[in-house]
Write a protein that holds these residues in place. Structure first.
Motif, PDB file in Angstrom:
ATOM      1  N   GLN A  57      14.652 -32.533 128.101  1.00  0.00           N
ATOM      2  CA  GLN A  57      14.601 -33.538 129.211  1.00  0.00           C
ATOM      3  C   GLN A  57      15.095 -35.026 128.707  1.00  0.00           C
ATOM      4  O   GLN A  57      14.824 -35.192 127.541  1.00  0.00           O
ATOM      5  N   GLN A  58      15.378 -35.866 129.640  1.00  0.00           N
ATOM      6  CA  GLN A  58      15.922 -37.132 129.242  1.00  0.00           C
ATOM      7  C   GLN A  58      15.493 -38.336 130.109  1.00  0.00           C
ATOM      8  O   GLN A  58      15.031 -38.075 131.105  1.00  0.00           O
ATOM      9  N   LEU A  59      15.267 -39.233 129.461  1.00  0.00           N
ATOM     10  CA  LEU A  59      14.613 -40.607 130.496  1.00  0.00           C
ATOM     11  C   LEU A  59      15.749 -41.761 129.783  1.00  0.00           C
ATOM     12  O   LEU A  59      15.733 -41.992 128.664  1.00  0.00           O
ATOM     13  N   VAL A  60      16.277 -42.492 130.753  1.00  0.00           N
ATOM     14  CA  VAL A  60      16.862 -43.811 130.320  1.00  0.00           C
ATOM     15  C   VAL A  60      15.843 -44.867 130.543  1.00  0.00           C
ATOM     16  O   VAL A  60      15.103 -45.048 131.721  1.00  0.00           O
ATOM     17  N   VAL A  61      15.942 -45.816 129.530  1.00  0.00           N
ATOM     18  CA  VAL A  61      15.168 -46.785 129.579  1.00  0.00           C
ATOM     19  C   VAL A  61      15.907 -48.205 129.324  1.00  0.00           C
ATOM     20  O   VAL A  61      17.018 -48.335 128.555  1.00  0.00           O
ATOM     21  N   GLY A  62      15.523 -49.362 130.098  1.00  0.00           N
ATOM     22  CA  GLY A  62      16.566 -50.344 130.215  1.00  0.00           C
ATOM     23  C   GLY A  62      15.842 -51.634 129.271  1.00  0.00           C
ATOM     24  O   GLY A  62      14.685 -51.415 129.076  1.00  0.00           O
ATOM     25  N   ASN A  63      16.886 -52.620 129.049  1.00  0.00           N
ATOM     26  CA  ASN A  63      16.424 -53.846 128.514  1.00  0.00           C
ATOM     27  C   ASN A  63      15.411 -53.785 127.307  1.00  0.00           C
ATOM     28  O   ASN A  63      14.229 -54.066 127.159  1.00  0.00           O
ATOM     29  N   PRO A  64      15.940 -53.441 126.218  1.00  0.00           N
ATOM     30  CA  PRO A  64      17.227 -53.103 125.770  1.00  0.00           C
ATOM     31  C   PRO A  64      17.690 -51.535 126.214  1.00  0.00           C
ATOM     32  O   PRO A  64      16.591 -50.646 126.171  1.00  0.00           O
ATOM     33  N   PRO A  65      19.005 -51.419 126.460  1.00  0.00           N
ATOM     34  CA  PRO A  65      19.164 -49.875 126.976  1.00  0.00           C
ATOM     35  C   PRO A  65      19.021 -49.043 126.146  1.00  0.00           C
ATOM     36  O   PRO A  65      19.447 -48.982 124.832  1.00  0.00           O
ATOM     37  N   ARG A  66      18.190 -47.852 126.383  1.00  0.00           N
ATOM     38  CA  ARG A  66      17.953 -46.819 125.574  1.00  0.00           C
ATOM     39  C   ARG A  66      17.933 -45.376 126.130  1.00  0.00           C
ATOM     40  O   ARG A  66      17.655 -45.467 127.473  1.00  0.00           O
ATOM     41  N   LEU A  67      18.263 -44.412 125.721  1.00  0.00           N
ATOM     42  CA  LEU A  67      18.102 -43.058 125.988  1.00  0.00           C
ATOM     43  C   LEU A  67      17.378 -42.370 125.257  1.00  0.00           C
ATOM     44  O   LEU A  67      17.480 -42.038 124.010  1.00  0.00           O
ATOM     45  N   ALA A  68      16.095 -41.449 125.680  1.00  0.00           N
ATOM     46  CA  ALA A  68      15.273 -40.691 124.888  1.00  0.00           C
ATOM     47  C   ALA A  68      15.621 -39.402 125.570  1.00  0.00           C
ATOM     48  O   ALA A  68      15.445 -38.999 126.835  1.00  0.00           O
ATOM     49  N   VAL A  69      15.802 -38.253 124.559  1.00  0.00           N
ATOM     50  CA  VAL A  69      16.074 -36.919 124.872  1.00  0.00           C
ATOM     51  C   VAL A  69      15.103 -36.042 124.166  1.00  0.00           C
ATOM     52  O   VAL A  69      14.992 -36.193 122.805  1.00  0.00           O
ATOM     53  N   ASP A  70      14.304 -35.444 124.643  1.00  0.00           N
ATOM     54  CA  ASP A  70      13.472 -34.309 124.001  1.00  0.00           C
ATOM     55  C   ASP A  70      13.931 -33.030 124.173  1.00  0.00           C
ATOM     56  O   ASP A  70      14.110 -32.512 125.118  1.00  0.00           O
ATOM     57  N   ILE A  71      14.025 -32.625 123.012  1.00  0.00           N
ATOM     58  CA  ILE A  71      14.505 -31.161 122.943  1.00  0.00           C
ATOM     59  C   ILE A  71      13.325 -30.071 122.575  1.00  0.00           C
ATOM     60  O   ILE A  71      12.707 -30.374 121.565  1.00  0.00           O
ATOM     61  N   GLU A  72      13.145 -29.347 123.544  1.00  0.00           N
ATOM     62  CA  GLU A  72      12.047 -28.208 123.431  1.00  0.00           C
ATOM     63  C   GLU A  72      12.278 -27.057 122.451  1.00  0.00           C
ATOM     64  O   GLU A  72      13.402 -26.529 122.479  1.00  0.00           O
ATOM     65  N   GLY A  73      11.196 -26.658 122.026  1.00  0.00           N
ATOM     66  CA  GLY A  73      11.372 -25.425 121.221  1.00  0.00           C
ATOM     67  C   GLY A  73      11.905 -25.411 119.670  1.00  0.00           C
ATOM     68  O   GLY A  73      12.373 -24.319 119.024  1.00  0.00           O
ATOM     69  N   ILE A  74      12.201 -26.657 119.215  1.00  0.00           N
ATOM     70  CA  ILE A  74      12.716 -26.584 117.942  1.00  0.00           C
ATOM     71  C   ILE A  74      11.702 -27.628 116.817  1.00  0.00           C
ATOM     72  O   ILE A  74      11.114 -28.383 117.528  1.00  0.00           O
ATOM     73  N   ASP A  75      11.827 -27.375 115.801  1.00  0.00           N
ATOM     74  CA  ASP A  75      11.256 -28.229 114.646  1.00  0.00           C
ATOM     75  C   ASP A  75      12.366 -29.215 114.056  1.00  0.00           C
ATOM     76  O   ASP A  75      13.747 -28.807 114.011  1.00  0.00           O
ATOM     77  N   LEU A  76      12.078 -30.524 113.509  1.00  0.00           N
ATOM     78  CA  LEU A  76      12.935 -31.354 112.878  1.00  0.00           C
ATOM     79  C   LEU A  76      13.726 -30.620 111.890  1.00  0.00           C
ATOM     80  O   LEU A  76      12.902 -30.157 110.787  1.00  0.00           O
ATOM     81  N   SER A  77      14.953 -30.668 111.715  1.00  0.00           N
ATOM     82  CA  SER A  77      15.684 -29.939 110.719  1.00  0.00           C
ATOM     83  C   SER A  77      16.614 -31.027 110.124  1.00  0.00           C
ATOM     84  O   SER A  77      16.937 -32.115 110.606  1.00  0.00           O
ATOM     85  N   SER A  78      17.183 -30.700 108.856  1.00  0.00           N
ATOM     86  CA  SER A  78      18.107 -31.701 108.186  1.00  0.00           C
ATOM     87  C   SER A  78      19.453 -31.661 108.969  1.00  0.00           C
ATOM     88  O   SER A  78      20.034 -32.937 108.976  1.00  0.00           O
ATOM     89  N   GLU A  79      19.984 -30.758 109.858  1.00  0.00           N
ATOM     90  CA  GLU A  79      20.662 -30.885 110.779  1.00  0.00           C
ATOM     91  C   GLU A  79      20.738 -31.896 111.679  1.00  0.00           C
ATOM     92  O   GLU A  79      21.641 -32.790 111.815  1.00  0.00           O
ATOM     93  N   LEU A  80      19.634 -31.934 112.463  1.00  0.00           N
ATOM     94  CA  LEU A  80      19.166 -33.241 113.176  1.00  0.00           C
ATOM     95  C   LEU A  80      19.302 -34.467 112.855  1.00  0.00           C
ATOM     96  O   LEU A  80      19.842 -35.421 113.371  1.00  0.00           O
ATOM     97  N   ARG A  81      18.772 -34.410 111.438  1.00  0.00           N
ATOM     98  CA  ARG A  81      18.720 -35.745 110.914  1.00  0.00           C
ATOM     99  C   ARG A  81      20.018 -36.216 110.493  1.00  0.00           C
ATOM    100  O   ARG A  81      20.227 -37.673 110.308  1.00  0.00           O
TER     101      ARG A  81
END
Length: 530
Positions: A57-81
């Motif tokens: 799921q994604q959400l666009v936020v303005g001022n300052p412009p940002r994009l947040a993306v939530d990826i489901e079903g995973i844990d934080l990994s070294s590849e994502l870092r």
């Protein structure tokens, strides 16, 4: 007995759950295999490759412009870092990013943006060497107009070119210009890619002074009323826009470079009368445009799509971009009958461009020619030789041509196209649009190029232009060819393609082919519509 029966029921239920969810999803979340970032002026692509399909799921936020993306079903990994370190300072859209475990089995990626974007997020099924891919394409809110980009480039180069061949032609338009020999770069030891007139082209000879009619006294000839030229109007409008004190990077914002100051106007003087056919001559200025002959160069593949890969690991997408750069420099340093030439690249960096968008870009700049450059591979290393292809409306000219067209047309699947967003417009743009006249002109262009490629000692796979249903050749109003420079799967030809001198020779041959085509099929006068 009761205890045994209960155990059997538990085991059966567990087995049913494994069948429904899959072993990997029970044991752990999805595994991230690789992350890639492809920044370009057109858009920036972020790809997350995994062993199973990801949901987000994604959400666009303005001022300052940002994009947040939530990826489901995973844990934080070294590849994502690793994504953090893959963002380059020159990325036109992403300033930086943060990644963290937002909730159990939910990873959040926050993109800090340099400008407001129109994101497209979609999934791609496994194909070729890739597993499942989650793709995030960050486009500018206002799409970059290829015509504006071409005008900006032309205006930027106008001071450098206004004193060259074009000026001498403008001073005496009734006198035909000297023939231009085949262009090529001399072995001067400099960098292989230069934007400069070819040293093999002789300096322009001064035009003879026109003889004034004896019965008429000398008069000052004023310029005739300007012909309606929307391209020139846009150039003038752009030149009058106030620019910032510090010019922003071209890739970071969708605005042209500031205009250089115009030279002081010269005093009026008698000039020779124009020829009967009014074709704009001379360099571009802030108030008018010239008749630019535009050649669209299309380096195949790019970004997620490497194209064919040779035995030594040479990637087609890299080789064809280098050849396109070299051909671009020759085109930009040349003119046809006094009209300057300008190359337009469908991609000028390592990013993916869908086949339909390549055609749309060439049509937007109203190109006079379209040349798609490739270096293919076959299932065996024995295949070798260069080929030139044109479009066919009635089937391929050979089984090999049909096989190659099908392979090239699959590039969108490998490169990754957002089907829901592009499919309808691509089908409208490409289906049944080609014309008999376009195909006939394409065959003439291909024949001229094939003869010149043979002239540099390159082996030809076929001695005549072949035809097949290449999607990238379906512009109805532009003569279009696809050049297979060699078989990169052949070790000897792969080595040739890696050599700078061979790339130079190829660019020379293609340039001479373009010149030969225009010598027999002069470009028509036209006023490009915006």
């Amino acid at each position: 007995m009761k205890a045994g029966g209960l155990m059997r029921r538990v085991l059966l239920q567990g087995g049913s759950l494994a069948l429904v969810l899959g072993v990997h999803q029970i044991a752990r979340g999805a595994s991230i295999l690789a992350v890639r970032v492809w920044p370009a002026a057109d858009y920036t692509r972020v790809t997350i490759e995994s062993d199973v399909r990801l949901h987000s799921q994604q959400l666009v936020v303005g001022n300052p412009p940002r994009l947040a993306v939530d990826i489901e079903g995973i844990d934080l990994s070294s590849e994502l870092r690793e994504l953090v370190g893959k963002i380059k300072p020159g990325d036109p859209y992403i300033n930086g990013l943060r990644v963290g475990q937002n909730a159990p089995k939910v990873v959040r990626i926050v993109f800090d943006l340099k400008q407001t974007v129109a994101p497209q997020v979609f999934s791609l099924a496994p194909i070729a060497a890739y597993k499942h891919r989650l793709v995030l394409d960050l486009y500018p809110e206002k799409a970059i107009d290829p015509m504006e980009a071409l005008i900006t480039e032309r205006l930027r180069d106008a001071p450098r070119t206004s004193g060259s061949n074009d000026t001498s032609v403008a001073s005496a338009p009734a006198v035909p210009p000297p023939a231009t020999p085949p262009s090529g770069l001399a072995p001067d030891g400099g960098p292989p890619i230069l934007v400069r007139p070819s040293p093999n082209v002789p300096a322009p000879r001064p035009a003879p002074t026109p003889v004034a009619p004896p019965v008429r006294p000398p008069v000052v000839v004023t310029a005739p009323p300007p012909v309606q030229d929307p391209l020139g109007d846009l150039m003038a409008q752009q030149s009058m826009r106030p620019g910032p004190a510090t010019p922003p990077p071209v890739v970071a914002e969708n605005r042209p470079l500031p205009m250089p100051p115009s030279p002081p106007a010269a005093a009026p003087r008698p000039v020779a009368p124009p020829p009967p056919v009014a074709v704009a001559r001379g360099g571009a200025t802030t108030s008018r445009t010239d008749r630019i002959i535009i050649v669209a160069l299309d380096p195949g593949h790019g970004g997620e799509d490497p194209g064919a890969i040779g035995p030594a690991g040479t990637r087609e997408k890299d080789i064809v971009l280098q050849v396109a750069f070299r051909l671009r420099d020759r085109i930009n340093a040349s003119s046809i009958n006094g009209n300057p030439m300008r190359a337009f690249l469908t991609r000028d960096a390592d990013f993916f461009v869908p086949l339909g968008v390549r055609v749309q870009k060439a049509r937007r700049v109203q190109a006079d020619l379209f040349v798609s450059i490739h270096a293919d591979a076959f299932t065996t290393p024995a295949a070798r030789g260069a080929s030139v292809f044109a479009l066919s409306q009635s089937g391929a000219s050979s089984s090999a041509a049909r096989w190659l067209a099908n392979k090239e047309n699959d590039a969108d699947k490998v490169g990754g196209v957002n089907v829901g967003n592009h499919e309808a417009q691509v089908q409208r743009a490409l289906l049944d649009m080609s014309t008999t006249a376009q195909i006939n002109d394409s065959l003439k262009l291909g024949g001229a190029m094939l003869g010149e490629i043979k002239g540099i000692g390159a082996r030809l796979h076929k001695g005549q232009v072949e035809q097949a249903g290449f999607a990238v050749l379906k512009a109805p109003d532009i003569p279009s060819v696809l050049v297979e420079t060699a078989f990169i799967s052949n070790p000897e030809e792969e080595a040739n393609l890696r050599r700078v001198q061979y790339q130079e020779d190829l660019a020379d041959a293609l340039m001479r082919g373009i010149q030969r085509y225009f010598a027999q099929n002069p470009p028509l006068a036209r006023s490009r519509q915006l």
